[in-house]
Design a protein around this motif. Structure first.
Motif, PDB file in Angstrom:
ATOM      1  N   VAL A   1       0.823  -1.174  -0.055  1.00 51.78           N
ATOM      2  CA  VAL A   1      -0.059  -0.181  -0.013  1.00 51.78           C
ATOM      3  C   VAL A   1       0.946   1.363   0.162  1.00 51.78           C
ATOM      4  O   VAL A   1       1.988   1.029   0.615  1.00 51.78           O
ATOM      5  CB  VAL A   1      -1.254  -0.165   1.183  1.00 51.78           C
ATOM      6  CG1 VAL A   1      -1.794  -1.053   1.190  1.00 51.78           C
ATOM      7  CG2 VAL A   1      -0.400  -0.053   2.641  1.00 51.78           C
ATOM      8  N   PRO A   2       0.578   2.332  -0.765  1.00 50.44           N
ATOM      9  CA  PRO A   2       1.353   3.354  -0.973  1.00 50.44           C
ATOM     10  C   PRO A   2       1.969   3.900   0.374  1.00 50.44           C
ATOM     11  O   PRO A   2       3.216   4.260   0.423  1.00 50.44           O
ATOM     12  CB  PRO A   2       0.531   4.347  -1.703  1.00 50.44           C
ATOM     13  CG  PRO A   2      -0.450   3.576  -2.462  1.00 50.44           C
ATOM     14  CD  PRO A   2      -0.523   2.484  -1.616  1.00 50.44           C
ATOM     15  N   ASN A   3       1.214   4.151   1.414  1.00 47.62           N
ATOM     16  CA  ASN A   3       1.717   5.004   2.663  1.00 47.62           C
ATOM     17  C   ASN A   3       2.677   4.137   3.613  1.00 47.62           C
ATOM     18  O   ASN A   3       2.967   4.618   4.370  1.00 47.62           O
ATOM     19  CB  ASN A   3       0.466   5.610   3.571  1.00 47.62           C
ATOM     20  CG  ASN A   3      -0.133   4.570   3.812  1.00 47.62           C
ATOM     21  OD1 ASN A   3      -0.322   3.571   3.717  1.00 47.62           O
ATOM     22  ND2 ASN A   3      -1.364   5.010   4.574  1.00 47.62           N
ATOM     23  N   ALA A   4       2.972   2.874   3.042  1.00 45.40           N
ATOM     24  CA  ALA A   4       3.555   1.954   3.918  1.00 45.40           C
ATOM     25  C   ALA A   4       4.960   1.883   3.299  1.00 45.40           C
ATOM     26  O   ALA A   4       5.997   0.922   3.667  1.00 45.40           O
ATOM     27  CB  ALA A   4       3.241   0.602   3.909  1.00 45.40           C
ATOM     28  N   TYR A   5       5.339   2.477   1.870  1.00 45.11           N
ATOM     29  CA  TYR A   5       6.436   1.958   1.255  1.00 45.11           C
ATOM     30  C   TYR A   5       7.657   2.125   2.045  1.00 45.11           C
ATOM     31  O   TYR A   5       8.585   1.183   2.028  1.00 45.11           O
ATOM     32  CB  TYR A   5       6.237   2.587  -0.157  1.00 45.11           C
ATOM     33  CG  TYR A   5       6.821   3.981  -0.090  1.00 45.11           C
ATOM     34  CD1 TYR A   5       8.302   4.289  -0.305  1.00 45.11           C
ATOM     35  CD2 TYR A   5       6.128   5.094   0.018  1.00 45.11           C
ATOM     36  CE1 TYR A   5       8.907   5.554  -0.332  1.00 45.11           C
ATOM     37  CE2 TYR A   5       6.624   6.319   0.026  1.00 45.11           C
ATOM     38  CZ  TYR A   5       7.885   6.676  -0.020  1.00 45.11           C
ATOM     39  OH  TYR A   5       8.420   7.800  -0.236  1.00 45.11           O
ATOM     40  N   ASN A   6       7.860   3.313   2.499  1.00 38.66           N
ATOM     41  CA  ASN A   6       9.090   3.576   3.274  1.00 38.66           C
ATOM     42  C   ASN A   6       9.331   2.711   4.541  1.00 38.66           C
ATOM     43  O   ASN A   6      10.556   2.292   4.884  1.00 38.66           O
ATOM     44  CB  ASN A   6       9.108   5.113   3.833  1.00 38.66           C
ATOM     45  CG  ASN A   6      10.267   5.543   4.038  1.00 38.66           C
ATOM     46  OD1 ASN A   6      11.492   5.133   3.383  1.00 38.66           O
ATOM     47  ND2 ASN A   6      10.588   6.479   5.078  1.00 38.66           N
ATOM     48  N   LYS A   7       8.062   2.100   5.193  1.00 41.39           N
ATOM     49  CA  LYS A   7       8.142   1.480   6.333  1.00 41.39           C
ATOM     50  C   LYS A   7       8.832   0.165   5.803  1.00 41.39           C
ATOM     51  O   LYS A   7       9.541  -0.704   6.176  1.00 41.39           O
ATOM     52  CB  LYS A   7       7.075   1.313   7.033  1.00 41.39           C
ATOM     53  CG  LYS A   7       6.898   0.183   7.917  1.00 41.39           C
ATOM     54  CD  LYS A   7       5.236   0.044   8.291  1.00 41.39           C
ATOM     55  CE  LYS A   7       5.097  -1.163   9.281  1.00 41.39           C
ATOM     56  NZ  LYS A   7       5.214  -2.517   8.638  1.00 41.39           N
TER      57      LYS A   7
ATOM     58  N   GLY B   1       1.331  -3.725   5.735  1.00 39.70           N
ATOM     59  CA  GLY B   1       1.314  -2.957   4.582  1.00 39.70           C
ATOM     60  C   GLY B   1       1.764  -3.856   3.197  1.00 39.70           C
ATOM     61  O   GLY B   1       1.713  -3.049   2.019  1.00 39.70           O
ATOM     62  N   VAL B   2       2.200  -4.728   3.475  1.00 34.89           N
ATOM     63  CA  VAL B   2       2.586  -5.674   2.089  1.00 34.89           C
ATOM     64  C   VAL B   2       1.148  -6.311   1.734  1.00 34.89           C
ATOM     65  O   VAL B   2       0.604  -7.011   2.625  1.00 34.89           O
ATOM     66  CB  VAL B   2       3.510  -6.757   2.683  1.00 34.89           C
ATOM     67  CG1 VAL B   2       3.608  -7.783   1.498  1.00 34.89           C
ATOM     68  CG2 VAL B   2       5.002  -6.211   2.687  1.00 34.89           C
ATOM     69  N   VAL B   3       0.757  -6.205   0.633  1.00 34.75           N
ATOM     70  CA  VAL B   3      -0.403  -6.709  -0.103  1.00 34.75           C
ATOM     71  C   VAL B   3      -0.226  -8.283  -0.276  1.00 34.75           C
ATOM     72  O   VAL B   3      -0.901  -9.026  -0.236  1.00 34.75           O
ATOM     73  CB  VAL B   3      -0.782  -5.840  -1.044  1.00 34.75           C
ATOM     74  CG1 VAL B   3      -2.269  -6.466  -1.674  1.00 34.75           C
ATOM     75  CG2 VAL B   3      -1.235  -4.466  -0.563  1.00 34.75           C
ATOM     76  N   GLU B   4       0.979  -8.474  -1.152  1.00 30.97           N
ATOM     77  CA  GLU B   4       1.251  -9.623  -1.723  1.00 30.97           C
ATOM     78  C   GLU B   4       2.719  -9.638  -2.175  1.00 30.97           C
ATOM     79  O   GLU B   4       3.548  -8.627  -2.734  1.00 30.97           O
ATOM     80  CB  GLU B   4       0.402 -10.097  -2.907  1.00 30.97           C
ATOM     81  CG  GLU B   4       0.383 -11.735  -3.359  1.00 30.97           C
ATOM     82  CD  GLU B   4       0.427 -12.515  -2.154  1.00 30.97           C
ATOM     83  OE1 GLU B   4       1.325 -12.891  -1.620  1.00 30.97           O
ATOM     84  OE2 GLU B   4      -0.927 -12.842  -1.505  1.00 30.97           O
ATOM     85  N   THR B   5       3.428 -10.965  -2.261  1.00 27.49           N
ATOM     86  CA  THR B   5       4.634 -11.080  -2.762  1.00 27.49           C
ATOM     87  C   THR B   5       4.685 -11.787  -4.218  1.00 27.49           C
ATOM     88  O   THR B   5       3.751 -12.439  -4.489  1.00 27.49           O
ATOM     89  CB  THR B   5       5.691 -11.847  -1.984  1.00 27.49           C
ATOM     90  OG1 THR B   5       5.298 -13.435  -1.941  1.00 27.49           O
ATOM     91  CG2 THR B   5       5.230 -11.531  -0.474  1.00 27.49           C
TER      92      THR B   5
END
Length: 236
Positions: free
Chosen positions: A144-150, A208-212
């Motif tokens: 999800v976009p707002n989790a990318y830095n984390k 925050g990860v949707v899928e790998t």
């Protein structure tokens, strides 16, 4: 050489359809990639093609279904798929795969997980025995976009080298998936076969990860088209 590679892709795709599509199969998952083009072509040649409903994994596969005059369906209507065919960016010796080079990994995994039988078709450049050996772009991870830095920080802590996939030159900023998310490509180097499942679990556990793009223990069989025009079949 190119014509030989294309010939091998066609031969292995046709073999995958002819040897695995059964009379009782009605719902078929159609993936993406240059080899899957021939999967759709072969199904489109069958005299009973009207009995099938085909579920796409993204825009390209939707167009393949339409172009070959096959019946188009979706997962909302058909959550149980009899058989699915898809390509791969890389395949290891246990048929674990890296997928997501085209940013459709979530839909691809949904279709594969919904299928009773999941068949991989690819040329021999994709079959390296160890993930990360030939595919150097990293494991695609949809976030999800707002989790990318984390997520970038957390992937670095487990030994990865992550980067947000850019949309350039066609788009300023990151690639946006069909689901409105970002893609992080994370290079872990070569991933031993015994470690793939554990690595996938660690990434999936990150909030925050949707899928790998790690497809672990999902494929039952792979049809590998060799450059000399022969086909290698691998089963698990």
């Amino acid at each position: 050489m190119t014509s030989l590679v294309e010939k091998s892709k066609k031969i292995c795709a046709y073999a995958a359809v002819d040897e695995n599509l059964k009379p009782n199969h009605k719902i078929i998952g159609i993936g993406s990639g240059s080899t899957v083009v021939y999967i759709a072509e072969r199904i489109g040649h069958l005299p009973n093609k009207d009995q099938f409903t085909c579920i796409p994994t993204g825009f390209q596969s939707k167009q393949l279904i339409i172009d070959n005059k096959l019946n188009l369906g979706n997962l909302e209507e058909f959550s149980k798929i009899d058989i699915a065919f898809d390509g791969a960016d890389e395949i290891d010796s246990n048929l674990n795969c890296i997928k997501g080079g085209g940013a459709c990994l979530l839909q691809e995994k949904l279709v594969a997980d919904s299928a009773d039988n999941f068949i991989i078709v690819a040329d021999d450049r994709k079959s390296t025995g160890v993930l990360g050996k030939g595919w150097k772009k990293g494991v695609p991870i949809e976030v999800v976009p707002n989790a990318y830095n984390k997520i970038l920080n957390e992937l670095s802590k487990i030994g990865g080298n992550p980067t947000v996939r850019p949309g350039t030159p066609a788009k300023a900023g990151p690639v946006i998936t069909d689901n409105g998310n970002f893609i992080i490509d994370c290079d872990f180097g070569e991933i031993p076969v015994a470690d793939v499942k554990d690595l996938n679990s660690k990434i999936k556990a990150m909030v925050g990860v949707v899928e790998t793009g790690l497809f672990v223990n999902m494929a039952q069989k792979a049809y590998i088209g060799n450059a000399d025009g022969t086909v290698t079949t691998v089963s698990v």
